[in-house]
Write a protein that holds these residues in place. Structure first.
Motif, mmCIF file in Angstrom:
data_model
loop_
_atom_site.group_PDB
_atom_site.id
_atom_site.type_symbol
_atom_site.label_atom_id
_atom_site.label_comp_id
_atom_site.label_asym_id
_atom_site.label_seq_id
_atom_site.Cartn_x
_atom_site.Cartn_y
_atom_site.Cartn_z
ATOM 1 N N LYS A 44 73.806 50.766 -13.646
ATOM 2 C CA LYS A 44 74.824 49.961 -12.981
ATOM 3 C C LYS A 44 75.913 49.557 -13.965
ATOM 4 N N THR A 45 77.055 49.168 -13.408
ATOM 5 C CA THR A 45 78.171 48.660 -14.205
ATOM 6 C C THR A 45 78.334 47.181 -13.894
ATOM 7 N N ARG A 46 78.564 46.370 -14.917
ATOM 8 C CA ARG A 46 78.696 44.913 -14.729
ATOM 9 C C ARG A 46 80.087 44.464 -15.169
ATOM 10 N N GLY A 88 81.908 52.836 -17.200
ATOM 11 C CA GLY A 88 81.036 53.175 -16.080
ATOM 12 C C GLY A 88 81.831 53.660 -14.889
ATOM 13 N N ILE A 89 81.530 53.114 -13.733
ATOM 14 C CA ILE A 89 82.224 53.533 -12.514
ATOM 15 C C ILE A 89 83.557 52.808 -12.335
ATOM 16 N N ILE A 133 79.398 40.495 -11.551
ATOM 17 C CA ILE A 133 79.138 41.325 -10.383
ATOM 18 C C ILE A 133 78.578 42.655 -10.872
ATOM 19 N N ASP A 134 77.453 43.070 -10.297
ATOM 20 C CA ASP A 134 76.822 44.347 -10.630
ATOM 21 C C ASP A 134 77.098 45.352 -9.521
ATOM 22 N N ILE A 135 77.573 46.532 -9.895
ATOM 23 C CA ILE A 135 77.865 47.560 -8.899
ATOM 24 C C ILE A 135 77.197 48.873 -9.298
ATOM 25 N N GLN A 136 76.983 49.702 -8.300
ATOM 26 C CA GLN A 136 76.252 50.953 -8.514
ATOM 27 C C GLN A 136 76.810 52.021 -7.593
ATOM 28 N N LYS A 137 76.769 53.267 -8.020
ATOM 29 C CA LYS A 137 77.207 54.366 -7.160
ATOM 30 C C LYS A 137 76.315 54.460 -5.929
ATOM 31 N N THR A 138 76.914 54.897 -4.823
ATOM 32 C CA THR A 138 76.154 55.093 -3.598
ATOM 33 C C THR A 138 76.763 56.249 -2.823
ATOM 34 N N ASP A 139 76.238 56.533 -1.649
ATOM 35 C CA ASP A 139 76.798 57.603 -0.824
ATOM 36 C C ASP A 139 77.819 57.027 0.147
ATOM 37 N N GLU A 140 78.615 57.892 0.766
ATOM 38 C CA GLU A 140 79.713 57.459 1.631
ATOM 39 C C GLU A 140 79.223 56.705 2.853
ATOM 40 N N VAL A 141 78.122 57.140 3.447
ATOM 41 C CA VAL A 141 77.603 56.477 4.651
ATOM 42 C C VAL A 141 77.202 55.037 4.337
#
Length: 398
Positions: A44-46, A88-89, A133-141
């Motif tokens: 994850k990216t913070r 990161g992202i 805030i912690d974020i993470q890659k996910t899929d489009e849906v």
């Protein structure tokens, strides 16, 4: 000036369709941001901000392009962010005043993401409050599902911007002066580092001061400080004020340092040239830069009544544009060849308000920038635009 039937029909139509979403209103003292950083933690990216007080906040997602928006109370950003804005992202982040008492942070992300958590840690071990805030890659849906959920959780609020009612006498003309950009959206950046938003506000205030001395006019500024207004809010402001004329003030920047000179633009979906088309494309990105949700806005004006009124409006816009250019030339600022141009600027789309966008000059050119930064240059440009206003109203209503 315009057919009353058109005005009535347009008001009814736009009242029905004109719901506008606005961010939260927070009336708290400014909070100091002393440090900001990005970090990678496993998958994850913070994003972290150290703050002098515990903030209230709203977080939501935007698509096309992918962004995370964080609305907070007004911030005094003292952090040194020279450590980099990409990790990161997260591809970039920006911050600024979004509206009165509300600051906004926008994170540009490289694809669909999910927000794992948002946390505020209390002061400890000599550290102040920390928001992360912690974020993470996910899929489009999954992204679209979370986007919809967060959007539905934000309560709808009516637009906070209310333009003053124009005075009763029919010969008192209301002129709305719109300083371009502001707050989180700095606009172009000059050779010396000056922001377009500061130049446009300074010149607009001078125009307002000059016009205020004439009893025929009721001049109004869309903003009188460093706050952000969406393009739609600016158009709505002019319509609510029942403006007789809308003047949007800008100062462009371009990659070629030898380019200089002022130009005046009016609305047309077909641009007069490639440069006008590129400028309109750039100016229309203001909402995107500030993290405005474009998917819930409809800036298109449709229907026979609106089309008829807008054609009449555009004729008056062109008339004023042709009066501005020679006045600016007299001020000492060079004017471009074919200095009246046209393109699809969203800020000019009020169907019943004659509107022009004045590009005062190029901040990327040292000669233009010197004029635009000087008190003398600003005053001469303001006087030139005020002179054009006088000639315009003398022409349409002797």
């Amino acid at each position: 000036m315009f057919n009353r039937f058109f005005r009535f029909a347009l008001m009814a139509l736009l009242i029905i369709t004109g719901n506008i979403l606005s961010g939260p209103v927070m009336a708290e003292p400014a909070i100091d941001v002393s440090s900001v950083r990005l970090g990678l933690h496993e998958d994850k990216t913070r994003f972290v901000m150290e703050m002098s007080a515990e903030p209230k906040y709203d977080v939501f997602l935007l698509a096309d392009p992918y962004r995370i928006v964080i609305d907070l109370p007004e911030l005094d950003w003292r952090a040194d962010d020279s450590g980099g804005r990409q990790k990161g992202i997260v591809q970039n982040y920006r911050f600024g005043l979004f509206k009165k008492d509300t600051s906004r942070v926008v994170l540009d992300v490289g694809g669909p993401v999910t927000i794992l958590r948002t946390v505020i840690l209390p002061p400890s071990s000599g550290k102040p409050y920390r928001f992360f805030i912690d974020i993470q890659k996910t899929d489009e849906v999954s992204f679209q599902r979370e986007l919809a959920e967060r959007r539905s959780n934000l309560s709808e609020r009516s637009i906070a911007l209310v333009a003053p009612e124009p005075p009763a006498p029919s010969r008192k003309y209301t002129i709305v002066i719109d300083p371009g950009h502001g707050g989180i959206d700095p606009g172009a950046i000059g050779k010396s580092g000056v922001y377009e938003k500061k130049i446009t506000l300074a010149v607009s205030k001078r125009i307002h001061k000059i016009l205020s001395k004439n009893s025929k006019y009721n001049p109004i500024l869309t903003r009188d400080d460093d706050t952000f207004l969406s393009l739609r809010e600016r158009v709505t402001f002019g319509r609510q004020a029942k403006a007789d004329l809308f003047i949007s003030i800008h100062a462009d920047s371009i990659g070629r340092a030898n380019f200089r000179g002022a130009a005046v633009y009016t609305l047309s979906e077909n641009a007069s040239d490639d440069e006008a088309a590129e400028l309109a494309k750039s100016e229309n990105k203001s909402d995107l830069i500030a993290g405005v949700d474009l998917s819930v806005q409809d800036d298109t004006v449709q229907g026979i009544l609106i089309d008829l009124a807008q054609r009449e409006t555009m004729n008056f816009s062109v008339k004023f544009a042709e009066m501005v250019t020679p006045e600016i030339a007299k001020s000492g600022m060079k004017t471009r060849g074919r200095s009246h141009r046209f393109a699809g600027f969203r800020v000019l789309k009020a169907p019943d308000v004659p509107s022009v966008l004045v590009e005062l000059g190029y901040l990327s050119n040292r000669e233009d920038e010197k004029i635009l930064k000087s008190n003398t240059g600003q005053q001469r440009l303001a006087q030139a635009i005020a002179n054009a206003v006088d000639k315009y109203f003398e022409t349409i209503d002797p």
